[in-house]
Every structure is written in structure tokens, then in C-alpha cells.
Design a protein around this motif. Structure first.
Motif, short mmCIF file in Angstrom:
data_model
loop_
_atom_site.label_atom_id
_atom_site.label_comp_id
_atom_site.label_asym_id
_atom_site.label_seq_id
_atom_site.Cartn_x
_atom_site.Cartn_y
_atom_site.Cartn_z
N ALA A 80 16.00 90.32 -8.59
CA ALA A 80 16.65 90.21 -9.84
C ALA A 80 16.91 91.67 -10.56
O ALA A 80 17.91 91.75 -11.29
CB ALA A 80 15.73 89.57 -10.93
N LEU A 105 24.72 84.14 -8.54
CA LEU A 105 24.51 82.87 -8.26
C LEU A 105 24.97 82.57 -6.63
O LEU A 105 24.33 81.78 -6.04
CB LEU A 105 25.21 81.88 -9.07
CG LEU A 105 24.63 82.00 -10.58
CD1 LEU A 105 25.14 80.99 -11.45
CD2 LEU A 105 22.98 81.64 -10.87
N ILE A 108 21.64 83.57 -4.64
CA ILE A 108 20.66 82.53 -4.93
C ILE A 108 21.11 81.32 -4.09
O ILE A 108 20.24 80.53 -3.54
CB ILE A 108 20.55 82.30 -6.40
CG1 ILE A 108 20.01 83.57 -7.02
CG2 ILE A 108 19.48 81.32 -6.64
CD1 ILE A 108 18.69 84.20 -6.44
N TYR A 150 11.55 82.24 -6.68
CA TYR A 150 12.37 81.55 -7.57
C TYR A 150 11.82 81.48 -8.96
O TYR A 150 12.78 82.07 -9.81
CB TYR A 150 13.07 80.10 -7.48
CG TYR A 150 13.63 80.09 -5.88
CD1 TYR A 150 15.00 80.26 -5.79
CD2 TYR A 150 12.95 79.71 -4.91
CE1 TYR A 150 15.67 80.17 -4.74
CE2 TYR A 150 13.60 79.53 -3.57
CZ TYR A 150 14.94 79.82 -3.41
OH TYR A 150 15.48 79.83 -2.39
N TYR A 207 12.10 85.27 -10.24
CA TYR A 207 13.59 85.81 -10.32
C TYR A 207 13.90 85.11 -11.57
O TYR A 207 14.72 85.99 -12.74
CB TYR A 207 14.49 85.36 -9.21
CG TYR A 207 15.97 85.47 -9.29
CD1 TYR A 207 16.28 86.76 -8.71
CD2 TYR A 207 17.00 84.66 -9.96
CE1 TYR A 207 17.80 86.93 -8.73
CE2 TYR A 207 18.12 85.00 -10.06
CZ TYR A 207 18.66 86.14 -9.43
OH TYR A 207 19.72 86.65 -9.65
N GLN A 208 13.72 84.08 -11.96
CA GLN A 208 14.36 83.29 -13.08
C GLN A 208 13.64 83.96 -14.43
O GLN A 208 14.27 84.09 -15.52
CB GLN A 208 14.41 81.90 -13.03
CG GLN A 208 15.19 81.20 -12.33
CD GLN A 208 15.29 79.84 -12.43
OE1 GLN A 208 15.79 79.41 -13.23
NE2 GLN A 208 14.66 79.16 -11.45
N SER A 209 12.35 84.60 -14.38
CA SER A 209 11.74 85.04 -15.40
C SER A 209 12.55 86.38 -15.87
O SER A 209 12.25 86.86 -17.04
CB SER A 209 10.32 85.43 -14.90
OG SER A 209 10.08 86.42 -14.30
N PRO A 233 17.70 84.34 -15.61
CA PRO A 233 17.59 82.88 -15.66
C PRO A 233 18.87 82.29 -15.27
O PRO A 233 19.96 82.76 -15.17
CB PRO A 233 17.49 82.50 -17.16
CG PRO A 233 16.93 83.40 -17.97
CD PRO A 233 17.24 84.74 -17.20
N LEU A 234 18.91 81.21 -14.06
CA LEU A 234 20.00 80.88 -13.67
C LEU A 234 20.86 80.05 -14.64
O LEU A 234 20.55 79.40 -15.61
CB LEU A 234 19.48 79.91 -12.63
CG LEU A 234 18.83 80.27 -11.37
CD1 LEU A 234 18.73 78.89 -10.42
CD2 LEU A 234 19.52 81.44 -10.83
N TYR A 244 24.72 76.41 -12.62
CA TYR A 244 24.30 76.60 -11.23
C TYR A 244 24.43 75.56 -10.41
O TYR A 244 25.14 75.63 -9.22
CB TYR A 244 23.11 77.33 -11.22
CG TYR A 244 22.57 77.52 -9.86
CD1 TYR A 244 23.16 78.50 -8.96
CD2 TYR A 244 21.22 77.21 -9.40
CE1 TYR A 244 22.70 78.65 -7.53
CE2 TYR A 244 20.83 77.37 -8.10
CZ TYR A 244 21.57 78.01 -7.23
OH TYR A 244 21.08 78.34 -5.96
#
Length: 286
Positions: A108, A220, A223, A237, A240-242, A245-246, A250
């Protein structure tokens, strides 16, 4: 091999040379001298700049200071079909309970770096053995369609792996790709070939990326590929999203990003990947 080691200043005695896994393309070796340990790849069946492109990709990721990659000590550019060498740091360790979390955070961080506003790359790279031609675009949609999907479609046609209904659906998808792929997503530096075999754990479980095929594009896209063949823990995951965020869309576009890699595999390995390609094309077309 002794000559290559001397070229980087290691004149010490070679204590061990052991063949190791290095993918389907190269011969790879663990080499231990009295001074250091190395990961050395060799080949004489690849384009002259094959190892140069890999080394430059690793350098560009390293320059972001976000995620670890092996240090490159030397690479050859081939002349007259001679064998070429790539000498790198030997990375070895065991996965820590936090390795997946660190990998997500570090990736990230890599994706959060911004260098310019254009998508693509100013030089060619490789995806497997296939040369990936690149140009810089102001629009990600145009880059993805013209530099990624169309060339793989054309290669599949030339190999007899894209015809009939498959070709009809592929052409239809390309004509309406703007309904799905964003034009101006975040510009991120991507590893570009991030499947489970292209990361490993180093000392104290620190994650390292290897074998890049870098590009500036939608994170994306990266990912989506990590989800295609597995090899990434759930905490990767979440962490990463913390940080990044996706996007809400997505899940809608993930198969379209995976389509590129499936097309690459169709072209490299054959019809075993045709069913997966057909499933995606059928989902997005009539």
C-alpha cells in the motif's frame, strides 16, 4: 561465474554452488563465497536486455523506499547470443506471524507513491517471456486497452488461440471497455506481475518483492492479480485496505484486470487457460 563475481569485487573463494528454483525461464543458483551469498540467474535464450529490465524495475521500486527488494550487484546485456548473468543479493528467512500484514502495508505504501500523472511506462518490460511494449498515456483506460488487452488478443490470434466466438466477444469487450475501466484512477507504481511466487520472506520475516514487470497504473490492477492464483494471506488484504481501501467498483472490474494475465497465460501455456478467458468474456458481453 568466478569472472562475474570478480567483476563486482568479490575475489574470495567460492565455497558452494547449488542449483535452485528460478522459474520456468532461467537457470538459477545459490552461490556462497567466503565473503557473501548470492542469487545468480543465467540464460542465453532470452532477449539481450532481459536482465537489465528486471534490474531496472527492482531499482525503481527500491527508490520509493517503501518495500524491500533484493540488491542487484551486476547484470549482463547479451552480445551475439552469449550467456548472460544477473547477480543479486541472496534473500532468505522464514515467514513471521506478521509477514502478511507487513506485506500489505508495504505494498500500500508503494501504491501510495506518485511519480508524475501518466499511466504506462517509458520503456518496454517483460511478462514472462513476452515483451510488454509500453507508452505513457494520460488515460488509464486507453493504456489498458491499447497496450495490454489488444496486443495479447493479437498474439492469441497469431497463435490460433483467438477465433470464432472468443474473438467476437473480445472485440465487443474492447469496444465497450469504457463502461467498466476508469479513465483516471490513482497513478501508482505497480510491481506488475505480483503473484504468490513473486514475493518472499527475508530476515525476521521481512517481505521482499522479486521479478517485477513495473508499470504506472491503477493499484486495483495489481490487487486483482494477487487474487488470481492465490499465495497471499488474509491479513495481507486487511492491512492493505487499512491504508488504501479498495474502490466500491473493485469486484465489478476485478475479472477484467485478471483477463490480461489469463490472456498472457493463454499465449504462453496454451488452451488450458481458454476456459477462464471465455468465462470472463461471456460475463461482460452478449
Amino acid at each position: 561465474m568466478e569472472d562475474k563475481l570478480r567483476s563486482i569485487g568479490d575475489y574470495s573463494k567460492i565455497k558452494m554452488i547449488q542449483s535452485v528454483s528460478g522459474g520456468d525461464i532461467n537457470q538459477a543458483y545459490f552461490v556462497e563465497t567466503a565473503e557473501q551469498t548470492y542469487f545468480i540467474k543465467t540464460n542465453k535464450q532470452v532477449p539481450a536486455d532481459f536482465f537489465q529490465v528486471e534490474a531496472e524495475g527492482l531499482d525503481r521500486i527500491r527508490d520509493t523506499k517503501t518495500i524491500h527488494v533484493p540488491e542487484v550487484f551486476h547484470y549482463d546485456i547479451a552480445h551475439n547470443d552469449e550467456e548472460i548473468y544477473l547477480l543479486m543479493e541472496w534473500v532468505e528467512g522464514e515467514k513471521h506471524t506478521s509477514t502478511g500484514k507487513w506485506l500489505g502495508e508495504d505494498l500500500a505504501a508503494l501504491h501510495s507513491t506518485h511519480v508524475g500523472k501518466q499511466y504506462g511506462l517509458d520503456s518496454s518490460t517483460f511478462v514472462g517471456e513476452i515483451r510488454q511494449e509500453n507508452l505513457l498515456f494520460d488515460n488509464w483506460l486507453d493504456y489498458y486497452r491499447e497496450q495490454r488487452l489488444q496486443p495479447q488478443m493479437n498474439l492469441a490470434i497469431s497463435k490460433g488461440r483467438m477465433s470464432g466466438k472468443r474473438l467476437e466477444r473480445m472485440e465487443q469487450l474492447l469496444s465497450r471497455l469504457d463502461q467498466y475501466i476508469p479513465s483516471k484512477p490513482r497513478v501508482s507504481l505497480l510491481h506488475g506481475d505480483l503473484w504468490g511466487g513473486n514475493w518472499l520472506a527475508g530476515l525476521k520475516g521481512t517481505p521482499y518483492l522479486i521479478d517485477p514487470s513495473i508499470v504506472y497504473g491503477d493499484p486495483l490492477f495489481e490487487i486483482a492479480f494477487t487474487e488470481l492464483f492465490g499465495g497471499f494471506p488474509g491479513e495481507f488484504y486487511a492491512s492493505y485496505q487499512s491504508i488504501l481501501p479498495l474502490a466500491d467498483y473493485y469486484e465489478d472490474i476485478k475479472p477484467l484486470y485478471q483477463l490480461f494475465y489469463l490472456m498472457v497465460h493463454l499465449n504462453l501455456f496454451g488452451e488450458g487457460y481458454g476456459t477462464s478467458v471465455d468465462r470472463i468474456l461471456k460475463h461482460y458481453t452478449v
